[in-house]
Design a protein around this motif. Structure first.
Motif, PDB file in Angstrom:
ATOM      1  N   HIS A 131      37.162  13.583  34.959  1.00 36.47           N
ATOM      2  CA  HIS A 131      36.314  14.236  33.950  1.00 36.47           C
ATOM      3  C   HIS A 131      36.156  15.715  34.286  1.00 36.47           C
ATOM      4  O   HIS A 131      35.970  16.074  35.456  1.00 36.47           O
ATOM      5  N   ILE A 132      36.228  16.550  33.254  1.00 29.21           N
ATOM      6  CA  ILE A 132      35.897  17.971  33.426  1.00 29.21           C
ATOM      7  C   ILE A 132      34.761  18.285  32.447  1.00 29.21           C
ATOM      8  O   ILE A 132      34.849  19.178  31.615  1.00 29.21           O
ATOM      9  N   SER A 133      33.701  17.499  32.588  1.00 28.76           N
ATOM     10  CA  SER A 133      32.609  17.540  31.607  1.00 28.76           C
ATOM     11  C   SER A 133      31.929  18.889  31.535  1.00 28.76           C
ATOM     12  O   SER A 133      31.403  19.272  30.485  1.00 28.76           O
ATOM     13  N   HIS A 134      31.934  19.622  32.645  1.00 29.26           N
ATOM     14  CA  HIS A 134      31.299  20.946  32.641  1.00 29.26           C
ATOM     15  C   HIS A 134      32.142  21.954  31.865  1.00 29.26           C
ATOM     16  O   HIS A 134      31.696  23.082  31.650  1.00 29.26           O
ATOM     17  N   LEU A 135      33.346  21.551  31.465  1.00 30.10           N
ATOM     18  CA  LEU A 135      34.143  22.450  30.619  1.00 30.10           C
ATOM     19  C   LEU A 135      34.082  22.037  29.145  1.00 30.10           C
ATOM     20  O   LEU A 135      34.762  22.633  28.308  1.00 30.10           O
ATOM     21  N   CYS A 136      33.248  21.058  28.842  1.00 28.27           N
ATOM     22  CA  CYS A 136      33.074  20.714  27.422  1.00 28.27           C
ATOM     23  C   CYS A 136      32.550  21.900  26.599  1.00 28.27           C
ATOM     24  O   CYS A 136      32.905  22.030  25.430  1.00 28.27           O
ATOM     25  N   PRO A 137      31.737  22.785  27.194  1.00 21.39           N
ATOM     26  CA  PRO A 137      31.347  23.978  26.406  1.00 21.39           C
ATOM     27  C   PRO A 137      32.511  24.949  26.173  1.00 21.39           C
ATOM     28  O   PRO A 137      32.340  25.949  25.483  1.00 21.39           O
ATOM     29  N   LEU A 138      33.663  24.663  26.748  1.00 21.56           N
ATOM     30  CA  LEU A 138      34.878  25.424  26.429  1.00 21.56           C
ATOM     31  C   LEU A 138      35.647  24.701  25.330  1.00 21.56           C
ATOM     32  O   LEU A 138      36.063  25.278  24.339  1.00 21.56           O
ATOM     33  N   TYR A 139      35.847  23.432  25.530  1.00 19.06           N
ATOM     34  CA  TYR A 139      36.493  22.575  24.546  1.00 19.06           C
ATOM     35  C   TYR A 139      35.947  21.174  24.700  1.00 19.06           C
ATOM     36  O   TYR A 139      35.971  20.664  25.824  1.00 19.06           O
ATOM     37  N   PRO A 140      35.442  20.549  23.665  1.00 15.31           N
ATOM     38  CA  PRO A 140      35.447  20.955  22.266  1.00 15.31           C
ATOM     39  C   PRO A 140      34.357  21.958  21.889  1.00 15.31           C
ATOM     40  O   PRO A 140      34.252  22.332  20.723  1.00 15.31           O
ATOM     41  N   GLY A 141      33.541  22.371  22.847  1.00 17.99           N
ATOM     42  CA  GLY A 141      32.475  23.324  22.547  1.00 17.99           C
ATOM     43  C   GLY A 141      33.006  24.740  22.405  1.00 17.99           C
ATOM     44  O   GLY A 141      34.220  24.972  22.435  1.00 17.99           O
ATOM     45  N   THR A 142      32.070  25.679  22.289  1.00 20.16           N
ATOM     46  CA  THR A 142      32.483  27.059  22.005  1.00 20.16           C
ATOM     47  C   THR A 142      31.779  28.085  22.896  1.00 20.16           C
ATOM     48  O   THR A 142      32.136  29.250  22.887  1.00 20.16           O
ATOM     49  N   LEU A 143      30.775  27.641  23.645  1.00 19.34           N
ATOM     50  CA  LEU A 143      29.932  28.601  24.367  1.00 19.34           C
ATOM     51  C   LEU A 143      30.725  29.415  25.384  1.00 19.34           C
ATOM     52  O   LEU A 143      30.601  30.640  25.449  1.00 19.34           O
ATOM     53  N   ILE A 144      31.535  28.740  26.188  1.00 14.55           N
ATOM     54  CA  ILE A 144      32.280  29.441  27.243  1.00 14.55           C
ATOM     55  C   ILE A 144      33.232  30.471  26.633  1.00 14.55           C
ATOM     56  O   ILE A 144      33.438  31.544  27.191  1.00 14.55           O
ATOM     57  N   ASN A 145      33.750  30.134  25.445  1.00 17.23           N
ATOM     58  CA  ASN A 145      34.670  31.053  24.768  1.00 17.23           C
ATOM     59  C   ASN A 145      34.039  32.406  24.432  1.00 17.23           C
ATOM     60  O   ASN A 145      34.733  33.366  24.126  1.00 17.23           O
ATOM     61  N   SER A 146      32.721  32.433  24.445  1.00 12.79           N
ATOM     62  CA  SER A 146      32.076  33.645  23.961  1.00 12.79           C
ATOM     63  C   SER A 146      32.040  34.761  25.004  1.00 12.79           C
ATOM     64  O   SER A 146      31.686  35.879  24.691  1.00 12.79           O
ATOM     65  N   LYS A 147      32.371  34.470  26.257  1.00 14.70           N
ATOM     66  CA  LYS A 147      32.317  35.527  27.286  1.00 14.70           C
ATOM     67  C   LYS A 147      33.581  35.497  28.131  1.00 14.70           C
ATOM     68  O   LYS A 147      33.879  34.472  28.762  1.00 14.70           O
ATOM     69  N   PRO A 148      34.298  36.615  28.216  1.00 11.99           N
ATOM     70  CA  PRO A 148      35.522  36.635  29.021  1.00 11.99           C
ATOM     71  C   PRO A 148      35.299  36.199  30.469  1.00 11.99           C
ATOM     72  O   PRO A 148      36.129  35.501  31.046  1.00 11.99           O
ATOM     73  N   GLU A 149      34.157  36.562  31.057  1.00 18.95           N
ATOM     74  CA  GLU A 149      33.980  36.177  32.471  1.00 18.95           C
ATOM     75  C   GLU A 149      33.781  34.660  32.625  1.00 18.95           C
ATOM     76  O   GLU A 149      34.162  34.077  33.627  1.00 18.95           O
ATOM     77  N   TRP A 150      33.215  34.050  31.618  1.00 17.23           N
ATOM     78  CA  TRP A 150      33.097  32.587  31.662  1.00 17.23           C
ATOM     79  C   TRP A 150      34.466  31.930  31.455  1.00 17.23           C
ATOM     80  O   TRP A 150      34.767  30.916  32.049  1.00 17.23           O
ATOM     81  N   MET A 151      35.255  32.547  30.590  1.00 15.82           N
ATOM     82  CA  MET A 151      36.594  31.978  30.363  1.00 15.82           C
ATOM     83  C   MET A 151      37.415  32.055  31.647  1.00 15.82           C
ATOM     84  O   MET A 151      38.125  31.119  32.006  1.00 15.82           O
ATOM     85  N   GLN A 152      37.251  33.155  32.334  1.00 14.51           N
ATOM     86  CA  GLN A 152      37.954  33.303  33.605  1.00 14.51           C
ATOM     87  C   GLN A 152      37.491  32.237  34.608  1.00 14.51           C
ATOM     88  O   GLN A 152      38.294  31.642  35.331  1.00 14.51           O
ATOM     89  N   ALA A 176      36.282  29.380  33.831  1.00 14.80           N
ATOM     90  CA  ALA A 176      36.778  28.074  33.370  1.00 14.80           C
ATOM     91  C   ALA A 176      38.223  27.884  33.827  1.00 14.80           C
ATOM     92  O   ALA A 176      38.623  26.799  34.265  1.00 14.80           O
ATOM     93  N   SER A 177      38.987  28.950  33.753  1.00 14.94           N
ATOM     94  CA  SER A 177      40.374  28.882  34.183  1.00 14.94           C
ATOM     95  C   SER A 177      40.452  28.556  35.672  1.00 14.94           C
ATOM     96  O   SER A 177      41.231  27.706  36.115  1.00 14.94           O
ATOM     97  N   LYS A 178      39.595  29.215  36.426  1.00 17.84           N
ATOM     98  CA  LYS A 178      39.532  28.984  37.866  1.00 17.84           C
ATOM     99  C   LYS A 178      39.154  27.512  38.145  1.00 17.84           C
ATOM    100  O   LYS A 178      39.721  26.858  39.024  1.00 17.84           O
ATOM    101  N   THR A 179      38.213  27.025  37.381  1.00 13.13           N
ATOM    102  CA  THR A 179      37.768  25.641  37.567  1.00 13.13           C
ATOM    103  C   THR A 179      38.920  24.666  37.322  1.00 13.13           C
ATOM    104  O   THR A 179      39.091  23.697  38.060  1.00 13.13           O
ATOM    105  N   LEU A 180      39.692  24.957  36.288  1.00 13.98           N
ATOM    106  CA  LEU A 180      40.827  24.077  35.995  1.00 13.98           C
ATOM    107  C   LEU A 180      41.865  24.140  37.113  1.00 13.98           C
ATOM    108  O   LEU A 180      42.459  23.125  37.478  1.00 13.98           O
TER     109      LEU A 180
END
Ligand code: FUC
Length: 798
Positions: A601-622, A624-628
């Motif tokens: 499970h990568i449940s803490h990345l649900c705000p990236l997909y299917p959610g949208t919150l993480i997408n709203s900030k480049p540093e969060w997207m970065q 998220a990428s690191k987390t993956l």
């Protein structure tokens, strides 16, 4: 007939490129092996229940009409046709109900030495075929499951009159396990299987009508079989039914009172068989094809592949040995669409964990609707791949369980934050993880109440994609308002923050050592229960944000919206940790201080997909990428699909493709079913969504064309994918660059398009008139679209 059908398919493909339709099929030069349900009682685990059947899982071909699933082996000695009816449940692995096999229909041909054998599953038509030569006679079979007529049809022919002789020998499976009663009768040309599953007072009936042309049929009443002798051709009509009713009563009542024991499906099953017989084979086939093609034919994805001539298992083997192949990637995308259409229709129950196919006595994880990712994943791609109708099954399910979910919400508030309980009033709704056709659980345990927001995202997205205002008013908005009400009552103040408590990141497990001195505790010695996991906080945020945006669309001024506006600022849902990771738990500092570092499970990345919150900030997207990167791709079927979609959201096309590749290499069976393992449909449907997400995105109020194109998909085109706002999008690209984008506006409204350099492109309507656009920098434009109009964007300069 064939010519007409293929022509229709051809016409259904829209503007770009393909003039000849691509023929997607799975095929093998051999029948599926059938060693039977060989490993009964071999294990009691929910992953491999008692009747694990390798041959069925890896080799049989699935057809289905949403209600009934059919697994076809294509054998010439004894053909095995296994039937599943979504509503037939026994006690199941957890004692709360679980899908179980409905019947086996065996056809004894006794044809051992055959030549020129071929079996296939054609995705363009949703028809399975078997053909072979035996003693110089050419035999052919066709199998399809029609949704409009709710009937399974099998047609057997031979090129020499009088050559078809076989016995139809149905079996009611698992009678010996004593959870069902059942008997088979054979009268004239009709076989009837009927009985009861006493646990839920579920009466079931299956009928098989044997219609011969030429020769004769004779029923053997004693052993419940029908013998066909020397027929020219034979049509078998199969219908299944139970007295199941989808309703709150079914979910709520005690086991034996769930269904009405005095109701029998006999009349409706008989009526379907009679109607099908009256219609005849050609009309049934045409009805089936029209219905299916209307959905399937809407989308094409061409990754510049060369259609393969290899049997599917060889095609897969080659891919698995290292040679990627875009034909297989395309085929699996369309197979996902095929499987969704076959397992989820407007009037059926939603696609369950196995879609609509189970040969099991106890289906893994009860064949349920698992709400901490699996059932949502089933529908992630339903809208983007232009199959919104298939999602209606879930909407209907939601409507039926809502009263139960309301009860769960009130109980939950009473238990965890009683001060907030509105006695006798609205406490919102909530659903937990392990639902099935008879049971709706409350939230909690190894997955926090974010399961509700996870589910509601689908309802919001259905509206956003379809722009169906009635749905917005009657389903999506009330659902969001009410879910938000529930969340508002279970948030607990922690300083100036509001946290979900108790909270759990789905199924993540920790050791006592890891969580020593931490504020939370281990439940059942494994799951860490705490306050404010990213999964839960994230879905409260997503739900609040969606509620506000839908309220805005409706101009709704419910006073409760002020509570949401105030609370959403105190959620603090996304935290970045010492390793640059998105934290899964607030109290984690370094990555995996708590929990397994490689958990599926990568449940803490649900705000990236299917959610949208993480997408709203480049540093969060970065982050998220690191987390993956840290989590890695060594994982199970659906878990790879979630990684694939997440990478796509990050615009990491190559990494999304890596996840897809690994899914095909490691988690795909020879019949191209997704393996968790065991077989679960979520991986197939989740990767289908992933392909669409790599080609088109629309989560941030803009249509992003080719947002995550991997290098290996250098050239290609897609037609008919759907973006939020109800835009149908097609695009063509060469050497990784879009050369043409077409957008059809199905609801009017502002159309915002994002693609590198698009500001300099030319945009014309269907009459070739230039369209006035507003440019937002170099990569984004918007214009006001007219309902029904199609816009062409050309000369895109990057
Ligand atoms: C979730 C997953 C399991 C499995 C089950 C059906 O609980 O964590 O891996 O897919 O659903």
């Amino acid at each position: 007939m064939k010519t007409i059908l293929m022509l229709t398919f051809c016409l259904a493909l829209s503007s770009f490129g393909d003039t000849a339709p691509r023929n997607y099929e799975l095929w093998e030069p051999q029948a599926a092996p059938n060693n039977g349900r060989s490993k009964w009682e071999s294990t009691k685990s929910s992953k491999r229940p008692k009747s694990y059947d390798h041959d069925w899982e890896r080799w049989s071909y699935p057809i289905g009409n949403g209600y009934t699933g059919v697994s076809i082996f294509g054998r010439t000695d004894t053909e095995r046709i296994q039937l599943t009816d979504k509503t037939l449940h026994n006690r199941g692995i957890y004692g709360k109900g679980g899908l179980t096999s409905f019947a086996e229909v065996l056809l004894d041909f006794n044809q051992q030495k055959v030549s020129n054998y071929r079996r296939s599953l054609n995705l363009n038509e949703a028809i399975a075929h078997v053909s072979y030569m035996h003693k110089k006679v050419s035999f052919k079979r066709e199998y399809f499951a029609s949704y409009p007529d709710n009937i399974v049809v099998i047609r057997l022919t031979a090129d020499k009159k009088g050559s078809l002789s076989f016995t139809v020998r149905p079996e009611i499976p698992y009678l010996a396990m004593k959870q069902r009663t059942g008997s088979i009768t054979a009268v004239d040309n009709l076989l009837t299987l009927k009985g009861t599953m006493p646990l839920f007072s579920c009466n079931y009936e299956g009928q098989i009508k044997v219609l011969n042309e030429g020769g004769s049929v004779s029923a053997n009443a004693k052993d419940g079989t029908i013998k066909v002798s020397e027929a020219d051709s034979v049509t078998l009509l199969i219908a299944t039914g139970t007295n199941y009713r989808i309703s709150a009563k079914t979910f709520r009542n005690a086991s034996a009172k769930k269904l009405d024991p005095k109701q029998f499906p006999h009349e409706q099953v008989s009526a379907r068989i009679q109607l099908a017989q009256d219609m005849g084979y050609a009309a049934l086939k045409e009805n089936h094809f029209k219905d299916y093609q209307n959905l399937f034919g809407r989308v094409s994805v061409n990754l510049n592949s060369k259609p393969s001539v290899d049997p599917t298992h060889i095609l897969l083997q080659k891919y698995q040995k290292g040679k990627t192949n875009t034909w297989l990637e395309e085929l699996m995308f369309q197979y996902g669409r095929y499987l969704l259409i076959s397992s989820s229709r407007e009037k059926s129950l939603p696609a369950n964990l196995q879609g609509v196919w189970s040969q099991d006595y106890y289906t893994p994880w009860s064949g349920g609707f698992w709400h901490n990712i699996n059932v949502q994943m089933n529908y992630w791609g339903s809208m983007s791949t232009n199959l919104g109708e298939c999602f209606q099954a879930y909407t209907n399910f939601y409507k039926a369980y809502l009263p139960i979910a309301r009860g769960h919400a009130a109980d939950y508030v009473r238990k965890y934050n009683p001060k907030q309980l509105t006695k006798g009033g609205d406490n919102g709704w909530i659903i937990g993880t392990g639902a099935n056709a008879y049971y709706i659980p409350s939230a909690g345990g190894h997955s926090g109440p974010g399961t509700g927001g996870f589910t509601a995202k689908l309802l919001v997205d259905y509206y956003k994609f379809t722009q169906d205002k009635k749905y917005l008013e009657e389903v999506a908005y009330p659902a969001m308002l009410s879910l938000s009400k529930f969340y508002s009552k279970v948030l607990i103040p922690h300083g100036n923050k509001l946290l979900v408590e108790p909270s759990a990141s789905p199924e993540q497990t920790s050791s006592a050592e890891q969580v020593k001195g931490m504020p939370g505790h281990l439940k059942g010695g494994r799951n860490y229960i705490t306050a404010g996991c990213t999964f839960d906080q994230g879905f409260v945020w997503e739900s609040y944000s969606d509620t506000l945006s839908l309220a805005n669309e409706l101009g709704n001024k419910d006073p409760f919206l002020d509570t949401i506006r105030e609370q959403i600022t105190k959620l603090d849902p996304i935290l970045v940790g010492a390793d640059g990771q998105i934290k899964e738990y607030r109290e984690e500092n370094h990555y995996s201080d708590i929990g397994q570092p490689r958990h599926r499970h990568i449940s803490h990345l649900c705000p990236l997909y299917p959610g949208t919150l993480i997408n709203s900030k480049p540093e969060w997207m970065q982050a998220a990428s690191k987390t993956l990167d840290l989590r890695g791709d060594r994982t199970t079927g659906w878990a790879l699909a979630h990684r694939m979609n997440s990478r796509a959201r990050l615009g990491e096309g190559d990494k999304a493709h890596e996840a897809y590749k690994r899914f095909i290499r490691e988690r795909t069976a020879t019949n191209l079913w997704a393996l968790h393992p065991p077989f679960q449909i979520d991986g197939s449907l989740g990767t289908m969504a992933g392909v669409a997400e790599m080609l088109l995105q629309s989560h941030d109020n803009s249509i992003r064309v080719l947002p995550a194109l991997p290098k290996v998909w250098k050239t290609g085109h897609f037609d008919g994918l759907v973006a939020r706002g109800n835009f149908v999008v097609s695009a063509k690209w060469q050497e990784g660059k879009a050369s043409l984008i077409s957008i059809q506006s199905r609801s009017g409204g502002v159309c915002r398009v994002n693609y590198p350099g698009i500001a300099k492109a030319t945009i014309a309507d269907s009459n070739g008139n230039a369209v006035e656009v507003t440019r937002e920098g170099t990569d984004q434009i918007h214009f006001s679209s007219t309902l029904g109009e199609t816009y062409l964007i050309k000369q895109i300069q990057q």
